[in-house]
Design an enzyme around this catalytic site. Structure first.
Site, PDB file in Angstrom:
ATOM      1  CB  ILE A   1      -1.381 -12.321  48.684  1.00 47.98           C
ATOM      2  CG1 ILE A   1      -1.665 -11.891  47.249  1.00 47.98           C
ATOM      3  CG2 ILE A   1      -2.024 -11.352  49.672  1.00 47.98           C
ATOM      4  CD1 ILE A   1      -3.093 -11.989  46.817  1.00 47.98           C
ATOM      5  CB  CYS A   2       0.827 -15.626  52.475  1.00 45.47           C
ATOM      6  SG  CYS A   2      -0.889 -16.159  52.503  1.00 45.47           S
ATOM      7  CB  THR A   3       5.504 -14.147  50.330  1.00 48.35           C
ATOM      8  OG1 THR A   3       5.410 -15.571  50.363  1.00 48.35           O
ATOM      9  CG2 THR A   3       6.959 -13.730  50.411  1.00 48.35           C
TER      10      THR A   3
END
Length: 156
Positions: free
Chosen positions: A45-47
């Site tokens: 999700i961060c990516t």
């Protein structure tokens, strides 16, 4: 509880992916700044969040805002993330967790890890005042980028 719109943004100095110091005050009087706290480099999700910012950089540039991505990962890890995802904005290491704490964006316990940044967005104007604040307790959600864009448009 998160810092509120209309309050002075706490100043900080962190290392970028080259190990150089970057301070929020460096931008005062020059540029609006979007602070994007994210939990962990290389997580899915961060990516996705960071790549979305990368893919919309022309929009952010047209709205005259500097993007600073912040996590508790080391600047070495963030350097590899920036390189692997071809990120075109600054990533900062809050390895000691001081800035995440100042911005009330720190999980006490995140999947049994102590002191991980919460996914958060703070828009700071050229006077150093917070114009948008969003701290997400659910790390699977992304910041409301449409609301951020609308807030940016009011600062022009």
């Amino acid at each position: 509880m998160a810092l509120k719109k209309g309050t002075q943004a706490p100043d900080f100095t962190l290392q970028n992916t080259n190990g150089e110091e970057v301070s929020l005050s460096d931008f005062k009087g020059k540029s609006n700044v979007l602070l994007l706290f994210f939990p962990l480099a290389f997580s899915s999700i961060c990516t996705r969040e960071l790549c979305s910012v990368r893919d919309n950089m022309k929009l952010y540039e047209s709205l005259d805002v500097e993007i600073l991505g912040i996590s508790v990962d080391s600047f070495f890890t963030l350097r590899e993330l920036k390189k692997s995802e071809n990120l075109n904005f600054t990533l900062l290491s809050d390895f000691n967790k001081e800035v995440s704490q100042k911005y009330q964006s720190l999980y006490d316990d995140y999947y049994d890890m102590k002191g991980v940044s919460k996914r958060s967005a703070y828009l700071v104007d050229t006077d150093g005042v917070i114009q948008y604040a969003e701290v997400l307790e659910d790390s699977s959600r992304l910041p409301d980028f449409e609301s951020i864009r609308k807030s940016l448009q009011t600062l022009r």
